[in-house]
Motif scaffolding. Structure first.
Motif, PDB file in Angstrom:
ATOM      1  N   LYS A  45      21.850 -42.923   9.234  1.00 19.50           N
ATOM      2  CA  LYS A  45      22.966 -43.857   9.289  1.00 19.50           C
ATOM      3  C   LYS A  45      22.460 -45.237   8.883  1.00 19.50           C
ATOM      4  N   ILE A  46      23.350 -46.021   8.300  1.00 19.72           N
ATOM      5  CA  ILE A  46      22.948 -47.369   7.905  1.00 19.72           C
ATOM      6  C   ILE A  46      23.820 -48.439   8.542  1.00 19.72           C
ATOM      7  N   ASP A  47      24.758 -48.004   9.425  1.00 19.60           N
ATOM      8  CA  ASP A  47      25.687 -48.977  10.016  1.00 19.60           C
ATOM      9  C   ASP A  47      25.797 -48.825  11.529  1.00 19.60           C
ATOM     10  N   GLN A  48      24.756 -48.270  12.158  1.00 18.43           N
ATOM     11  CA  GLN A  48      24.773 -48.071  13.606  1.00 18.43           C
ATOM     12  C   GLN A  48      23.623 -48.843  14.256  1.00 18.43           C
ATOM     13  N   PRO A  49      23.884 -50.049  14.728  1.00 18.44           N
ATOM     14  CA  PRO A  49      22.830 -50.834  15.380  1.00 18.44           C
ATOM     15  C   PRO A  49      22.192 -50.059  16.528  1.00 18.44           C
ATOM     16  N   LYS A 150      45.609 -46.396  20.974  1.00 19.79           N
ATOM     17  CA  LYS A 150      45.066 -46.146  19.651  1.00 19.79           C
ATOM     18  C   LYS A 150      43.553 -45.994  19.758  1.00 19.79           C
ATOM     19  N   LEU A 151      43.107 -44.791  19.478  1.00 20.03           N
ATOM     20  CA  LEU A 151      41.699 -44.431  19.676  1.00 20.03           C
ATOM     21  C   LEU A 151      41.043 -44.198  18.332  1.00 20.03           C
ATOM     22  N   CYS A 152      39.998 -44.929  18.048  1.00 19.73           N
ATOM     23  CA  CYS A 152      39.359 -44.882  16.736  1.00 19.73           C
ATOM     24  C   CYS A 152      38.043 -44.102  16.752  1.00 19.73           C
ATOM     25  N   SER A 153      37.820 -43.355  15.677  1.00 14.44           N
ATOM     26  CA  SER A 153      36.538 -42.721  15.413  1.00 14.44           C
ATOM     27  C   SER A 153      36.380 -42.650  13.900  1.00 14.44           C
ATOM     28  N   VAL A 154      35.214 -42.205  13.433  1.00 17.56           N
ATOM     29  CA  VAL A 154      34.978 -42.170  11.986  1.00 17.56           C
ATOM     30  C   VAL A 154      35.292 -40.790  11.425  1.00 17.56           C
ATOM     31  N   THR A 155      35.643 -40.763  10.159  1.00 19.34           N
ATOM     32  CA  THR A 155      35.943 -39.510   9.474  1.00 19.34           C
ATOM     33  C   THR A 155      34.747 -38.572   9.549  1.00 19.34           C
ATOM     34  N   GLY A 156      34.979 -37.335   9.967  1.00 15.01           N
ATOM     35  CA  GLY A 156      33.906 -36.354  10.074  1.00 15.01           C
ATOM     36  C   GLY A 156      33.326 -36.227  11.465  1.00 15.01           C
ATOM     37  N   SER A 157      33.634 -37.173  12.337  1.00  5.40           N
ATOM     38  CA  SER A 157      33.172 -37.112  13.718  1.00  5.40           C
ATOM     39  C   SER A 157      34.156 -36.302  14.560  1.00  5.40           C
ATOM     40  N   TYR A 176      38.622 -44.040  10.673  1.00  6.74           N
ATOM     41  CA  TYR A 176      38.170 -45.041   9.714  1.00  6.74           C
ATOM     42  C   TYR A 176      36.898 -44.531   9.040  1.00  6.74           C
ATOM     43  N   GLY A 177      36.504 -45.205   7.977  1.00  4.20           N
ATOM     44  CA  GLY A 177      35.336 -44.762   7.226  1.00  4.20           C
ATOM     45  C   GLY A 177      34.008 -45.021   7.907  1.00  4.20           C
ATOM     46  N   GLY A 178      33.953 -46.025   8.786  1.00  4.09           N
ATOM     47  CA  GLY A 178      32.701 -46.354   9.457  1.00  4.09           C
ATOM     48  C   GLY A 178      32.960 -46.988  10.814  1.00  4.09           C
ATOM     49  N   TYR A 179      31.941 -46.998  11.664  1.00  7.31           N
ATOM     50  CA  TYR A 179      32.084 -47.559  13.006  1.00  7.31           C
ATOM     51  C   TYR A 179      32.352 -49.061  12.970  1.00  7.31           C
ATOM     52  N   SER A 180      31.795 -49.728  11.971  1.00  6.24           N
ATOM     53  CA  SER A 180      32.017 -51.168  11.871  1.00  6.24           C
ATOM     54  C   SER A 180      33.497 -51.482  11.687  1.00  6.24           C
ATOM     55  N   GLU A 181      34.197 -50.621  10.930  1.00  3.92           N
ATOM     56  CA  GLU A 181      35.631 -50.815  10.723  1.00  3.92           C
ATOM     57  C   GLU A 181      36.401 -50.608  12.023  1.00  3.92           C
ATOM     58  N   CYS A 182      35.987 -49.583  12.780  1.00  2.00           N
ATOM     59  CA  CYS A 182      36.615 -49.349  14.090  1.00  2.00           C
ATOM     60  C   CYS A 182      36.395 -50.545  15.003  1.00  2.00           C
ATOM     61  N   LEU A 183      35.188 -51.069  14.982  1.00  2.00           N
ATOM     62  CA  LEU A 183      34.839 -52.188  15.853  1.00  2.00           C
ATOM     63  C   LEU A 183      35.687 -53.415  15.522  1.00  2.00           C
ATOM     64  N   THR A 184      35.874 -53.661  14.243  1.00  2.00           N
ATOM     65  CA  THR A 184      36.725 -54.773  13.818  1.00  2.00           C
ATOM     66  C   THR A 184      38.148 -54.571  14.321  1.00  2.00           C
ATOM     67  N   GLY A 185      38.604 -53.311  14.287  1.00  2.00           N
ATOM     68  CA  GLY A 185      39.938 -52.999  14.775  1.00  2.00           C
ATOM     69  C   GLY A 185      40.099 -53.255  16.260  1.00  2.00           C
ATOM     70  N   VAL A 186      39.074 -52.919  17.036  1.00  2.00           N
ATOM     71  CA  VAL A 186      39.117 -53.180  18.480  1.00  2.00           C
ATOM     72  C   VAL A 186      39.125 -54.678  18.741  1.00  2.00           C
ATOM     73  N   GLU A 187      38.307 -55.408  18.019  1.00  2.00           N
ATOM     74  CA  GLU A 187      38.215 -56.857  18.207  1.00  2.00           C
ATOM     75  C   GLU A 187      39.533 -57.545  17.883  1.00  2.00           C
ATOM     76  N   SER A 188      40.224 -57.057  16.852  1.00  2.00           N
ATOM     77  CA  SER A 188      41.479 -57.680  16.427  1.00  2.00           C
ATOM     78  C   SER A 188      42.695 -57.143  17.180  1.00  2.00           C
ATOM     79  N   LYS A 189      42.471 -56.176  18.047  1.00  2.00           N
ATOM     80  CA  LYS A 189      43.513 -55.536  18.851  1.00  2.00           C
ATOM     81  C   LYS A 189      44.404 -54.578  18.048  1.00  2.00           C
ATOM     82  N   ALA A 190      43.984 -54.266  16.828  1.00  2.00           N
ATOM     83  CA  ALA A 190      44.690 -53.246  16.052  1.00  2.00           C
ATOM     84  C   ALA A 190      44.368 -51.859  16.617  1.00  2.00           C
TER      85      ALA A 190
END
Length: 279
Positions: A45-49, A150-157, A176-190
């Motif tokens: 993975k390249i987007d999972q701190p 609204k519960l987010c996860s990445v495609t394929g998970s 969403y395509g990546g966890y970073s996109e989900c995280l942005t969605g949580v932060e923005s309340k989407a």
């Protein structure tokens, strides 16, 4: 007679050249998978701190990176011999089947469906599915509270579907395509919550720019046995298992856990036994 002598000499020279070429080719592909030399390609993975992250300066870091680097060394490859390749959740089995990578260490949970397509070494980490929510959100205190959220996860998970199937049937799944996109969605309340393994979520929560913004639910909804994926039937499985056992016994595994998860106060499970899949 003179012509025949020249022809014979040329034949000997040709035979020697063919032999040398054959030996040279043996030093290439035959080394791939355990005897060192050449390169080894590893999917991560390249987007999972905290797990697998590619930094802006092109470096790779995280627990899976440390594990993969250790394993590669035991297989005979230096860090400079590793070619890292992004392994998105939806692509992992295909990458192994096509031979795009030698092995995959990418928060790759072992399950029956995946094990039918690829082989797994390990497990090397026992994580648990959890949710990441906004720090000031007090409406989600239990998995059932995810109903109508609204519960987010990445495609394929499989994470979000697990919640909907077993715990919150009215949860509104968002892929969403990546966890970073989900995280942005949580932060923005989407999005109301991001669900995946607690180890991954802890890595995000520990990032300096997100400090104080998110919290883990602490639900431990499933057991996620992280394995290293290899092509079906590959002899790498046994070699990687030996490397993982050594990593635990010499203290390198515990050191990697503390280095990558310590800042988030992640309470990890002890190192699992090879072949022991916790259901």
């Amino acid at each position: 007679m003179k012509l025949r002598k020249i022809t014979a000499a040329a034949s000997v020279a040709l035979a020697l050249a063919v032999t040398a070429t054959a030996c040279g080719s043996d030093d290439g592909d035959s080394d791939k998978g355990g005897s060192g030399g050449g390169k080894i390609t590893i999917g991560v993975k390249i987007d999972q701190p905290g797990i697998g992250m590619k930094t802006p300066d092109g470096k790779y870091e995280g627990f899976d990176i440390d594990v993969a680097t250790y394993v590669a060394k035991e297989l005979g490859y230096d860090a400079g011999d590793i070619e890292w390749k992004e392994a998105k959740s939806a692509d992992r089995e295909t990458m192994l089947q096509r031979g795009d990578v030698d092995f995959i260490a990418a928060s790759y949970s072992i399950n029956d469906e995946r094990a039918a397509k690829v082989d797994f070494a390990g497990p090397y980490l026992l994580a648990h599915q959890d949710v990441l929510i906004r720090a000031n959100d007090n409406t989600i205190k239990d998995p059932k509270d995810l109903n109508n959220k609204k519960l987010c996860s990445v495609t394929g998970s499989t994470s979000a579907q697990n919640v909907k199937d077993k715990l919150a049937p009215k949860a509104q799944l968002q892929e969403y395509g990546g966890y970073s996109e989900c995280l942005t969605g949580v932060e923005s309340k989407a999005i109301d919550a991001l669900t995946t393994d607690d180890s991954i979520l802890a890595g995000y929560a520990a990032q300096a720019e997100f400090k104080g913004k998110f919290k883990l639910g602490g639900f431990k909804m499933t057991n996620e046995n992280y394995g290293i994926g290899v092509k079906k039937g590959s002899d790498l499985k046994a070699k990687i298992n030996k490397a993982l056992e050594k990593m635990v016994s010499d203290g390198s595994w515990e050191k990697a856990v503390k280095a990558n998860f310590g800042p988030a106060n992640y309470k990890n499970e002890p190192a699992p036994k090879i072949g022991n899949i916790v259901k």
